[in-house]
Design a protein around this motif. Structure first.
Motif, mmCIF file in Angstrom:
data_model
loop_
_atom_site.group_PDB
_atom_site.id
_atom_site.type_symbol
_atom_site.label_atom_id
_atom_site.label_comp_id
_atom_site.label_asym_id
_atom_site.label_seq_id
_atom_site.Cartn_x
_atom_site.Cartn_y
_atom_site.Cartn_z
ATOM 1 N N LEU A 1 -8.228 -10.364 -21.070
ATOM 2 C CA LEU A 1 -7.355 -9.778 -20.064
ATOM 3 C C LEU A 1 -7.166 -8.292 -20.327
ATOM 4 O O LEU A 1 -7.136 -7.852 -21.475
ATOM 5 C CB LEU A 1 -6.000 -10.478 -20.069
ATOM 6 C CG LEU A 1 -6.001 -11.949 -19.691
ATOM 7 C CD1 LEU A 1 -4.623 -12.551 -19.896
ATOM 8 C CD2 LEU A 1 -6.454 -12.136 -18.257
ATOM 9 N N LYS A 2 -6.999 -7.552 -19.253
ATOM 10 C CA LYS A 2 -6.760 -6.117 -19.379
ATOM 11 C C LYS A 2 -5.389 -5.888 -20.015
ATOM 12 O O LYS A 2 -4.470 -6.693 -19.824
ATOM 13 C CB LYS A 2 -6.791 -5.460 -18.002
ATOM 14 C CG LYS A 2 -8.135 -5.520 -17.331
ATOM 15 C CD LYS A 2 -8.055 -4.877 -15.954
ATOM 16 C CE LYS A 2 -9.386 -4.984 -15.253
ATOM 17 N NZ LYS A 2 -9.319 -4.431 -13.900
ATOM 18 N N PRO A 3 -5.236 -4.789 -20.760
ATOM 19 C CA PRO A 3 -3.934 -4.493 -21.371
ATOM 20 C C PRO A 3 -2.793 -4.462 -20.347
ATOM 21 O O PRO A 3 -1.686 -4.898 -20.637
ATOM 22 C CB PRO A 3 -4.138 -3.121 -22.016
ATOM 23 C CG PRO A 3 -5.616 -3.030 -22.252
ATOM 24 C CD PRO A 3 -6.258 -3.817 -21.145
ATOM 25 N N GLU A 4 -3.086 -3.985 -19.144
ATOM 26 C CA GLU A 4 -2.049 -3.940 -18.099
ATOM 27 C C GLU A 4 -1.605 -5.357 -17.723
ATOM 28 O O GLU A 4 -0.427 -5.613 -17.497
ATOM 29 C CB GLU A 4 -2.563 -3.227 -16.837
ATOM 30 C CG GLU A 4 -2.998 -1.807 -17.058
ATOM 31 C CD GLU A 4 -4.446 -1.695 -17.552
ATOM 32 O OE1 GLU A 4 -5.310 -2.533 -17.204
ATOM 33 O OE2 GLU A 4 -4.705 -0.768 -18.328
ATOM 34 N N THR A 5 -2.559 -6.279 -17.666
ATOM 35 C CA THR A 5 -2.242 -7.665 -17.333
ATOM 36 C C THR A 5 -1.406 -8.306 -18.438
ATOM 37 O O THR A 5 -0.412 -8.984 -18.172
ATOM 38 C CB THR A 5 -3.534 -8.476 -17.110
ATOM 39 O OG1 THR A 5 -4.306 -7.832 -16.093
ATOM 40 C CG2 THR A 5 -3.226 -9.904 -16.710
ATOM 41 N N LEU A 6 -1.807 -8.072 -19.687
ATOM 42 C CA LEU A 6 -1.035 -8.602 -20.819
ATOM 43 C C LEU A 6 0.382 -8.056 -20.811
ATOM 44 O O LEU A 6 1.351 -8.775 -21.049
ATOM 45 C CB LEU A 6 -1.734 -8.265 -22.139
ATOM 46 C CG LEU A 6 -3.036 -9.015 -22.397
ATOM 47 C CD1 LEU A 6 -3.736 -8.445 -23.631
ATOM 48 C CD2 LEU A 6 -2.777 -10.499 -22.565
ATOM 49 N N SER A 7 0.510 -6.778 -20.530
ATOM 50 C CA SER A 7 1.823 -6.132 -20.475
ATOM 51 C C SER A 7 2.685 -6.781 -19.398
ATOM 52 O O SER A 7 3.868 -7.069 -19.608
ATOM 53 C CB SER A 7 1.624 -4.662 -20.137
ATOM 54 O OG SER A 7 2.350 -3.861 -20.962
ATOM 55 N N ARG A 8 2.095 -7.016 -18.242
ATOM 56 C CA ARG A 8 2.821 -7.612 -17.137
ATOM 57 C C ARG A 8 3.245 -9.049 -17.476
ATOM 58 O O ARG A 8 4.353 -9.468 -17.164
ATOM 59 C CB ARG A 8 1.940 -7.590 -15.878
ATOM 60 C CG ARG A 8 2.581 -8.193 -14.671
ATOM 61 C CD ARG A 8 3.698 -7.326 -14.136
ATOM 62 N NE ARG A 8 4.226 -7.934 -12.932
ATOM 63 C CZ ARG A 8 5.505 -8.088 -12.689
ATOM 64 N NH1 ARG A 8 6.395 -7.606 -13.525
ATOM 65 N NH2 ARG A 8 5.906 -8.665 -11.591
ATOM 66 N N LEU A 9 2.365 -9.803 -18.109
ATOM 67 C CA LEU A 9 2.704 -11.171 -18.501
ATOM 68 C C LEU A 9 3.850 -11.195 -19.508
ATOM 69 O O LEU A 9 4.751 -12.034 -19.426
ATOM 70 C CB LEU A 9 1.477 -11.882 -19.076
ATOM 71 C CG LEU A 9 0.397 -12.266 -18.064
ATOM 72 C CD1 LEU A 9 -0.858 -12.765 -18.784
ATOM 73 C CD2 LEU A 9 0.908 -13.304 -17.083
ATOM 74 N N ARG A 10 3.822 -10.270 -20.476
ATOM 75 C CA ARG A 10 4.929 -10.197 -21.446
ATOM 76 C C ARG A 10 6.243 -9.867 -20.754
ATOM 77 O O ARG A 10 7.288 -10.432 -21.076
ATOM 78 C CB ARG A 10 4.609 -9.166 -22.523
ATOM 79 C CG ARG A 10 3.637 -9.662 -23.550
ATOM 80 C CD ARG A 10 3.496 -8.698 -24.727
ATOM 81 N NE ARG A 10 2.315 -9.040 -25.481
ATOM 82 C CZ ARG A 10 1.148 -8.416 -25.390
ATOM 83 N NH1 ARG A 10 1.008 -7.372 -24.608
ATOM 84 N NH2 ARG A 10 0.115 -8.818 -26.093
ATOM 85 N N ALA A 11 6.185 -8.933 -19.798
ATOM 86 C CA ALA A 11 7.392 -8.550 -19.063
ATOM 87 C C ALA A 11 7.933 -9.741 -18.263
ATOM 88 O O ALA A 11 9.145 -9.972 -18.238
ATOM 89 C CB ALA A 11 7.094 -7.365 -18.146
ATOM 90 N N LEU A 12 7.043 -10.481 -17.633
ATOM 91 C CA LEU A 12 7.479 -11.658 -16.870
ATOM 92 C C LEU A 12 8.080 -12.718 -17.786
ATOM 93 O O LEU A 12 9.095 -13.330 -17.459
ATOM 94 C CB LEU A 12 6.305 -12.246 -16.090
ATOM 95 C CG LEU A 12 5.853 -11.453 -14.862
ATOM 96 C CD1 LEU A 12 4.542 -12.010 -14.321
ATOM 97 C CD2 LEU A 12 6.928 -11.479 -13.788
ATOM 98 N N ALA A 13 7.459 -12.941 -18.931
ATOM 99 C CA ALA A 13 7.974 -13.922 -19.880
ATOM 100 C C ALA A 13 9.365 -13.515 -20.364
ATOM 101 O O ALA A 13 10.266 -14.352 -20.473
ATOM 102 C CB ALA A 13 7.022 -14.072 -21.060
#
Length: 173
Positions: free
Chosen positions: A78-90
């Motif tokens: 996954l792209k770093p932006e996607t990982l960042s977004r997933l962490r924020a959602l979690a």
């Protein structure tokens, strides 16, 4: 794009053009072979790809996770932006695991609020309701299942074990 530039960019997520993304015959053959592989082979592949022992999950889980890992190693994750977004959602959803840490007393096997746990002890049925900040039994709030189990049995018990959320070996059911 040349084959060399494709190979050079293969480690970066999203770097391959869509037409070249899924045409690696070695990867496709390896993915197809997962379905027919004995479970012992799947576990060995897990050890090679993750450098750890395989989890005690079912075959479908192993196959899907191995398939993802094989593709991830070939074409990137996954792209770093996607990982960042997933962490924020979690974090927004209040996931205790989003930072990789488990809160005390709030392990991954804790049921969601509203769940009713039923346990019979010496012929008496005990019903515990999971609340947002603990548990409720006989109209009284408790911070842990162990405290409730202690009141019921008059001895110290591991609460999740007593209520069937954990097996004797300590693994979540």
């Amino acid at each position: 794009m040349t084959k060399q530039s494709l190979a050079a960019s293969a480690g970066r997520a999203g770097a391959l053009p869509p037409a070249a993304r899924y045409d690696d015959p070695k990867v496709l053959a390896r993915l197809a072979a997962l379905k027919d592989a004995p479970i012992s082979d799947l576990k060995q592949q897990w050890r090679e790809l993750f450098q750890s022992e395989p989890p005690p999950f079912n075959r479908a889980f192993l196959e899907s996770r191995l398939a993802y890992r094989i593709q991830e190693l070939r074409w990137g994750g996954l792209k770093p932006e996607t990982l960042s977004r997933l962490r924020a959602l979690a974090e927004q959803l209040g996931d205790d695991h989003s930072s990789g840490r488990r809160g005390r007393g709030r392990g991954g096997d804790r049921p969601i609020a509203g769940t009713r746990l039923v346990r019979e002890w010496q012929g008496v049925e005990h019903v515990v309701t999971v609340t947002a900040d603990g548990f409720e039994w006989q109209g009284r709030p408790y911070r842990s299942l162990s405290a409730i189990a202690r009141v019921i049995t008059q001895v110290r018990w591991n609460g999740p074990l007593f209520f069937g959320l954990r097996s004797q070996r300590g693994a979540a059911r």
